[in-house]
Write an enzyme that holds these catalytic residues in place. Structure first.
Site, PDB file in Angstrom:
ATOM      1  N   GLU A 107      13.692  25.280   9.641  1.00 20.70           N
ATOM      2  CA  GLU A 107      14.665  25.774  10.620  1.00 20.70           C
ATOM      3  C   GLU A 107      15.227  24.609  11.409  1.00 20.70           C
ATOM      4  OE1 GLU A 107      12.445  27.934  13.951  1.00 20.70           O
ATOM      5  OE2 GLU A 107      11.007  27.949  12.306  1.00 20.70           O
ATOM      6  N   LYS A 109      15.861  22.131  14.546  1.00 24.65           N
ATOM      7  CA  LYS A 109      15.101  21.652  15.706  1.00 24.65           C
ATOM      8  C   LYS A 109      16.066  21.606  16.879  1.00 24.65           C
ATOM      9  CE  LYS A 109      11.618  18.706  17.441  1.00 24.65           C
ATOM     10  NZ  LYS A 109      12.065  19.050  18.757  1.00 24.65           N
ATOM     11  N   ASP A 111      17.639  21.213  20.499  1.00 21.26           N
ATOM     12  CA  ASP A 111      17.419  20.187  21.519  1.00 21.26           C
ATOM     13  C   ASP A 111      17.425  20.836  22.898  1.00 21.26           C
ATOM     14  OD1 ASP A 111      16.918  17.741  22.499  1.00 21.26           O
ATOM     15  OD2 ASP A 111      18.918  16.917  22.164  1.00 21.26           O
ATOM     16  N   TYR A 219      10.792  30.643  18.390  1.00 20.85           N
ATOM     17  CA  TYR A 219      10.412  30.013  17.127  1.00 20.85           C
ATOM     18  C   TYR A 219       8.986  30.289  16.679  1.00 20.85           C
ATOM     19  CZ  TYR A 219       8.630  25.954  19.873  1.00 20.85           C
ATOM     20  OH  TYR A 219       7.981  25.131  20.744  1.00 20.85           O
ATOM     21  N   LYS A 306      13.451  14.597  11.736  1.00 19.08           N
ATOM     22  CA  LYS A 306      14.462  14.261  12.744  1.00 19.08           C
ATOM     23  C   LYS A 306      15.678  13.570  12.141  1.00 19.08           C
ATOM     24  CE  LYS A 306      12.752  14.739  17.102  1.00 19.08           C
ATOM     25  NZ  LYS A 306      12.348  13.605  17.788  1.00 19.08           N
ATOM     26  N   CYS A 400      45.879 -16.281  25.298  1.00 17.94           N
ATOM     27  CA  CYS A 400      45.555 -15.530  24.086  1.00 17.94           C
ATOM     28  C   CYS A 400      44.554 -16.340  23.247  1.00 17.94           C
ATOM     29  CB  CYS A 400      46.843 -15.283  23.287  1.00 17.94           C
ATOM     30  SG  CYS A 400      46.531 -14.629  21.639  1.00 17.94           S
ATOM     31  N   CYS A 403      46.712 -17.572  19.994  1.00 19.79           N
ATOM     32  CA  CYS A 403      47.892 -18.451  20.014  1.00 19.79           C
ATOM     33  C   CYS A 403      48.074 -19.199  21.332  1.00 19.79           C
ATOM     34  CB  CYS A 403      49.152 -17.653  19.692  1.00 19.79           C
ATOM     35  SG  CYS A 403      49.673 -16.586  21.033  1.00 19.79           S
ATOM     36  N   CYS A 418      48.893 -10.255  24.949  1.00 24.60           N
ATOM     37  CA  CYS A 418      49.314 -11.617  24.655  1.00 24.60           C
ATOM     38  C   CYS A 418      50.838 -11.608  24.753  1.00 24.60           C
ATOM     39  CB  CYS A 418      48.872 -11.979  23.242  1.00 24.60           C
ATOM     40  SG  CYS A 418      49.829 -13.316  22.534  1.00 24.60           S
ATOM     41  N   CYS A 424      52.627 -15.080  17.796  1.00 23.23           N
ATOM     42  CA  CYS A 424      51.157 -15.065  17.737  1.00 23.23           C
ATOM     43  C   CYS A 424      50.699 -14.664  16.331  1.00 23.23           C
ATOM     44  CB  CYS A 424      50.628 -14.068  18.767  1.00 23.23           C
ATOM     45  SG  CYS A 424      48.856 -13.842  18.682  1.00 23.23           S
TER      46      CYS A 424
HETATM   47  O1  I6G Z   1       8.592  21.731  19.672  1.00 23.96           O
HETATM   48  C1  I6G Z   1       8.814  22.569  18.675  1.00 23.96           C
HETATM   49  C2  I6G Z   1      10.089  22.877  18.326  1.00 23.96           C
HETATM   50  C3  I6G Z   1      10.335  23.760  17.283  1.00 23.96           C
HETATM   51  C4  I6G Z   1       7.719  23.113  17.976  1.00 23.96           C
HETATM   52  C5  I6G Z   1       7.954  24.004  16.927  1.00 23.96           C
HETATM   53  C6  I6G Z   1       9.281  24.331  16.586  1.00 23.96           C
HETATM   54  O2  I6G Z   1       9.461  25.175  15.599  1.00 23.96           O
HETATM   55  C7  I6G Z   1      10.788  25.457  15.220  1.00 23.96           C
HETATM   56  N1  I6G Z   1       6.924  24.542  16.243  1.00 23.96           N
HETATM   57  C8  I6G Z   1       5.676  24.205  16.579  1.00 23.96           C
HETATM   58  C9  I6G Z   1       4.564  24.777  15.827  1.00 23.96           C
HETATM   59  C10 I6G Z   1       5.425  23.323  17.641  1.00 23.96           C
HETATM   60  N2  I6G Z   1       6.434  22.792  18.329  1.00 23.96           N
HETATM   61  C11 I6G Z   1       4.050  22.932  18.013  1.00 23.96           C
END
Ligand code: I6G
Length: 663
Positions: A107, A109, A111, A219, A306, A400, A403, A418, A424
């Protein structure tokens, strides 16, 4: 009341999470008001999960510390395919023969900030931050205000304790809106959506969090998962059925499928409504997850795959000044080469002297460099605390670097120039490259490399010399890697370029301020070159898209003897074009009108729409005023639309605009 709650939940999700509102703000307010009226009349029927309650309780004095029932650990990281292979190998090493090569669930990650949320008998009771993994802060008041978070889980009423973990984030569109509003109110802006989400959750006054566009993506289920659910992918499907938002998942088998999921996510990253920093890969089978267990603070059965870092620190070794086609002098930062966003970066533009002053950057400084997607790398921060001794402030060169002509910084302009003009060599070279480029005269076969080489050998000095190259055919053949065939191809391409169009020719001359649209407008307005060359500043100003400054630049260009000589030489060499039909501005249907464009158009880019409007004689401005004739409003039009409505300016939608331009 329940059906209003359901509708509001759907529209909250569409607005806050998907950034795809399905109804107008006023329709939404109407639904919300109807629910509030019912709640005022029937207070004993107020539902605990009513979104009208998601406005925030009284401010807290401090967040209390809570120990997690189950430690909230983090994930290990891998950054490339080899590391991923190692991760899978480590998993296999701990599995029996029959269990080896398990299916993995992958899936996004997200932010954001990891949060654990508890429900007792289907009712929200507590939300805790990750903290140090053992103890976090109770942020229940703030979390409760998140619009897409279900506060009551009808289908989980018989589960005594359910713990769901996930990520609280701020979608990109909401983040931009928040920062825009902050700027309008002279407030503090956030550096990125993650900081904005963190800042919102850390507010002691829950009504502030309630006003922020936050979203929760679940998640994992860490307590209370029904025994019938055996895989991570089924657990997420179950969470979705309960009413949680979950990100899309994919079950993969083996390294190739995992890698191609990762690559497909990189491709679609920019189109996602929220920021992600990678993907997560987990052994899908929950029993295998338990068997694999944890290694110190990380699960053995999952890792984050990542993306390459998009912001990194490095040293700015030097600042050099480059001279562009029209003499603009731009500072270029020479970096200690560094991997950022998946490529090695060793140069970064610092734009102009003002930017250097704004950043307060010097050679020798440690800087943060950001590069996302195909975007040009940028210095986003200078680490002043780490500045070594003996660095000197940067000064704008007086001469410049190519030149030695004096450098000038015209008042009110950001770019120093310039003053050498086509004397130039840097400007001569850039002018040549521009002249042959695809959108100008388009000499496909004469690549930049050869052109520069001919320039350095003194064979080509001005653009007119390109058409004299055939007289040097014997010399050209002696160039390294340029055989007879290549020379013949280059000469043929040059010959073919002689037939061009007037707009291309004007654009190719590289007059400051004259891009493709202006070149076309000039050609259409005056009909032929001599009329443009002899036009007064006033006459030039009458051309759509030409302001006073550009009119002066065009006028000056055609008064310079050198430019006239080059133009005559080009025409003598045989460069020609068909006469084009002259369109007087007064005949254009939108002559005298001022338009503004806002929102997203589905059929063309905004620049294209601008060019079409200008082609019809309209001026296109960036801001609405009482003088605006019409606002072209695409999807997701914002404050400009409101202002236009307030001022009574005509609003034209995309369909009407397409009809107007006959498309
Ligand atoms: O920090 C996390 C972000 C996303 C996670 C995670 C995750 O699953 C989509 N899953 C686990 C099992 C853990 N941290 C520990």
């Amino acid at each position: 009341m329940r059906s209003l709650i359901k509708a509001l939940r759907i529209h909250n999700n569409a607005y806050y999470v998907l950034d795809d509102p399905q109804i107008s703000d006023s329709e939404y307010d109407q639904l919300r008001r109807s629910l509030i009226e019912l709640e005022e009349g029937y207070s004993d029927l107020i539902q605990p999960d009513s979104p009208t309650g998601q406005v925030g309780d009284a401010p807290l004095a401090a967040f209390s510390q809570v120990t997690h029932d189950i430690p909230m650990l983090s994930l290990g990281n891998v950054f490339n395919k080899d590391d991923l292979v190692d991760f899978m190998r480590r998993v296999n090493d701990r599995l029996s023969e029959a269990q080896k090569n398990p299916a993995y669930e992958m899936e996004l990650k997200l932010d954001g900030l990891a949060v654990s949320i508890k429900y007792e008998n289907g009712k929200f009771v507590q939300a805790i931050t990750r903290g140090d993994g053992q103890t976090g802060e109770d942020i229940s008041q703030n979390t409760k205000t998140i619009r897409n978070l279900p506060l009551v889980l009808e289908e989980a009423r018989d589960i005594d304790l359910l713990e769901v973990r996930g990520e609280v984030l701020m979608p990109k569109a909401g983040f931009e809106r928040l920062n825009r509003q902050a700027l309008e109110n002279d407030g503090k802006t956030f550096a990125n959506p993650r900081n904005a989400a963190a800042g919102s959750l850390r507010q002691l006054d829950p009504s502030v969090a309630a006003s922020r566009p936050l979203a929760f993506y679940a998640y994992s289920v860490n307590q209370g998962l029904p025994d019938s659910i055996a895989t991570q992918s089924d657990a997420l499907a179950w969470l979705k059925d309960l009413g949680f938002t979950v990100s899309a998942v994919q079950v993969v088998q083996g390294i190739h499928e995992a890698q191609s999921y990762y690559e497909s996510v990189i491709e679609s990253r920019a189109d996602l409504p929220f920021e992600i920093d990678g993907t997560v890969i987990k052994v899908n089978d929950l029993a295998l997850q338990s068997q694999l267990g944890f290694l110190s603070r990380e699960p053995r059965w999952a890792t984050a795959y990542k993306f390459p870092a998009e912001t990194v620190m490095t040293t700015l070794n030097n600042i050099e000044w480059q001279v562009g086609r029209t003499g603009q002098i731009t500072p270029v930062g020479k970096l200690e080469p560094v991997q950022v966003g998946g490529v090695t970066v060793s140069n970064v533009t610092l734009h102009n002297f003002g930017e250097i002053q704004r950043l307060d950057v010097r050679a020798g400084d440690t800087v943060s460099v950001h590069r996302a997607g195909d975007v040009i790398p940028k210095v986003t921060r200078v680490w002043h605390d780490m500045r070594p001794e003996g660095t000197k402030p940067v000064t704008l060169p007086k001469e410049c670097p190519v030149c030695d002509s004096p450098v000038v910084l015209p008042e009110g302009e950001a770019l120093a120039r310039c003053s050498g003009g086509l004397f130039c060599p840097a400007q001569q070279q850039e002018a040549l490259i521009h002249f042959v480029s695809r959108r100008a005269i388009d000499i496909d076969g004469l690549g930049e490399r050869w052109l520069i080489s001919f320039f350095e050998h003194g064979i080509v000095k001005t653009v007119a010399d390109i058409y004299r190259l055939k007289d040097h055919a014997e010399e050209l053949v002696t160039f390294e890697k340029l055989g007879e065939k290549s020379v013949a191809n280059i000469l043929a391409a040059i010959e073919a370029s002689k037939k061009t169009t007037l707009p291309r020719f004007i654009y190719a001359l590289g007059i400051r301020g004259v891009g493709e649209t202006t070149a076309r407008n000039l050609a259409e307005y005056f009909g032929d070159l001599p009329a443009i060359m002899t036009a007064s500043i006033e006459a030039l100003e009458a051309v759509p898209d030409v302001g006073t400054i550009t009119a002066e630049l065009i006028h000056d260009f055609f008064r310079a003897e050198h430019n006239i000589e080059v133009i005559e030489a080009l025409q003598q060499a045989g460069v020609h074009w068909d006469k084009i039909e002259q369109i007087a501005s007064a005949d254009l249907p939108l002559d005298g009108q001022t338009w503004v464009i806002t929102g997203t158009l589905s059929s063309m880019a905004r620049d294209e729409a601008k060019a079409k409007l200008q082609g019809l004689g309209a001026k296109v401005s960036g801001s609405i005023s009482s003088k605006t004739t019409a606002l072209l409003a695409g999807e997701k039009a914002g404050s400009k639309l409101t202002k236009a409505e307030k001022l009574g300016v005509e609003v034209v939608d995309e369909a009407k605009f397409l009809a107007l331009i006959g498309d």
